[in-house]
Design an enzyme around this catalytic site. Structure first.
Site, PDB file in Angstrom:
ATOM      1  N   LYS A 109       0.865  -1.185   0.000  1.00 18.65           N
ATOM      2  CA  LYS A 109       0.000   0.000   0.000  1.00 18.65           C
ATOM      3  C   LYS A 109       0.897   1.228   0.000  1.00 18.65           C
ATOM      4  O   LYS A 109       2.024   1.182   0.508  1.00 18.65           O
ATOM      5  CB  LYS A 109      -0.910   0.027   1.235  1.00 18.65           C
TER       6      LYS A 109
ATOM      7  N   ASP B 231      -6.831   4.252  -5.029  1.00 18.45           N
ATOM      8  CA  ASP B 231      -7.506   4.112  -3.742  1.00 18.45           C
ATOM      9  C   ASP B 231      -8.167   5.466  -3.495  1.00 18.45           C
ATOM     10  O   ASP B 231      -8.390   6.234  -4.442  1.00 18.45           O
ATOM     11  CB  ASP B 231      -6.508   3.732  -2.636  1.00 18.45           C
TER      12      ASP B 231
END
Length: 449
Positions: free
Chosen positions: A129, A169
């Site tokens: 991430k 995201d």
């Protein structure tokens, strides 16, 4: 306390000692590890190989400055990150988040979740991430482009189609992916289409990728409800968020005959007793990049309420948190249960706090955990990687059919392990055990790395 539970507690104590301020990361590690004790009981060699200690430590963390120039000619400086958590099963895979709340704690939490979510898909992808504390809201296209180009000028060193494949995201949509990909291509002087996913279809993105997380959430929830003989048709749903995940969760829910009565953004939520007009939401969010309160200007029956927590006081059969982490706390869970909620499906990353999850389970609410229920997005991202490798583009119907199959397999695997190791309806434990077992065995097979 059993030996496995002592081992788990020792690892949790180690996490607290090493990173005392990282509460989000500690919460997700706690949530996963406390459910896998039955697996550790059967595999005492996991402790001997320090498997948990290795799982909670990222393989690599990259942090860097991102200088860029705004439209006034002033220099701005943000902070960029990439947490590469695990490459056991495949190249690192996980989104980039551009939001003021981004810090190392949140990204480690998201990366840890991503490892197990990706393992659940059955596809060859590891977990990562990344992102920045940059806020794209209110910025011009030119400012967003300048930021993305500066961000990629550092990030490109750490990614690649067979190394690490970021996606979008929160705060990173098609516009941002385009600018990031353009800068990567410019620096590398190579058309590595598979280096980023979530690309537009006209430069080798995948059809159905935009819809995948929201659609996948509904496919999972429908499998869960069907197993209990509950028909989604005619049910009232409460959805939080108004971004990509929420919009396509609403779309698929409506196609199944459900009525969605809410959506929200960071300022507040709208309640429409007639059902949310999705075209209006898309116009506000995708075209005008406006605030959800604008919805009531054209829908006189709808109500706008400041603040987001109130959305969970609206009476519903199914709740779908699709906004951000920690949005359903214990008080929100109590309000939902008091209003008769039958099921909760997590569209965002860990949107329910640990005590909220425990409350839902205690009150027999069917619960679809994030790492299983919202895995549709990363699943189709992996399918996008496959298409890029083949130099082919599959039809929407082909991708959607594969997505439905993946979400069904995730549900069935989680259900199977819930029945084997825990309560038959405990899909949290079932999903964690399924993913953990796969990652653990691959790590052992690859040796001390």
């Amino acid at each position: 306390m059993s030996d496995s539970k002592k081992y788990i507690q020792s690892v949790l104590d180690l996490v607290s000692k090493k990173d005392p301020g990282q509460t989000h990361f500690k919460d997700t590690v706690t949530e996963v590890l406390k459910t896998v004790a039955p697996v550790l009981d059967q595999h005492p060699n996991y402790e001997q190989h320090k498997l948990l200690e290795r799982m909670v430590e990222p393989e690599r963390v990259v942090m860097f400055r991102v200088p860029w120039q705004d439209d006034k000619g002033e220099i701005q400086v943000n902070r960029g990150f990439r947490v590469q958590m695990s490459s056991a099963i495949g190249p690192y895979k996980g989104g980039l988040r551009f939001h003021p709340s981004v810090n190392l704690d949140i990204l480690k939490f998201l990366a840890f979740e991503q490892v197990f979510k990706n393992a659940l898909t059955g596809l060859p992808i590891g977990g990562a991430k990344g992102g920045s504390d940059f806020d794209p809201h209110g910025k011009s296209d030119n400012e967003v482009m300048h930021f993305c180009q500066s961000f990629m000028t550092e990030l490109y060193r750490h990614i690649g189609p067979d190394v690490d494949v970021p996606a979008g995201d929160i705060g990173v949509g098609g516009r941002e992916i385009g600018y990031l990909f353009g800068q990567y291509k410019r620096i590398r002087d190579s058309y590595d289409a598979g280096v980023l996913t979530g690309k537009r279809v006209d430069y080798w993105g995948s059809l159905a990728r935009t819809e995948a997380t929201g659609y996948g959430l509904l496919y999972f929830v429908k499998n869960m409800l069907d197993a209990k003989g509950i028909d989604l048709k005619g049910k009232t749903l409460v959805v939080s968020g108004a971004g990509n995940v929420a919009q396509y969760a609403i779309e698929k829910a409506q196609s199944f005959g459900a009525k969605v009565v809410t959506c929200s953004d960071s300022n507040g939520y709208v309640y429409d007793p007639d059902g949310i007009d999705l075209d209006a939401v898309k116009e506000i969010k995708q075209v005008r990049r406006g605030r959800i309160k604008e919805y009531v200007e054209t829908h006189p029956k709808a109500e706008y309420h400041e603040g987001c927590k109130g959305v969970w006081t609206v009476k519903c059969d199914v709740a779908l948190p699709c906004a951000t982490q920690g949005e359903i706390d214990l008080d929100s869970a109590k309000a939902l249960v008091a209003n008769g909620v039958q099921a909760v499906g997590e569209g965002a990353n860990m949107p329910s706090t640990l005590d909220a999850i425990a409350y839902f389970q205690e009150h027999k609410v069917l619960f679809a955990p994030a790492k299983a229920a919202n895995a549709g997005g990363v699943a189709v991202s992996a399918l996008e990687m496959a298409q890029n490798s083949e130099r082919l583009q599959w039809t929407f119907e082909e991708v959607d059919a594969k997505l439905q199959g993946i979400m069904k397999n995730i549900y069935e695997s989680a259900k199977k392990n819930a029945e084997k190791y825990a309560d038959p309806d405990d899909l949290v434990s079932g999903a964690n055990i399924t993913a953990f077992s796969k990652v653990a065995e691959v790590m052992l097979a690859q040796g001390l790395v």
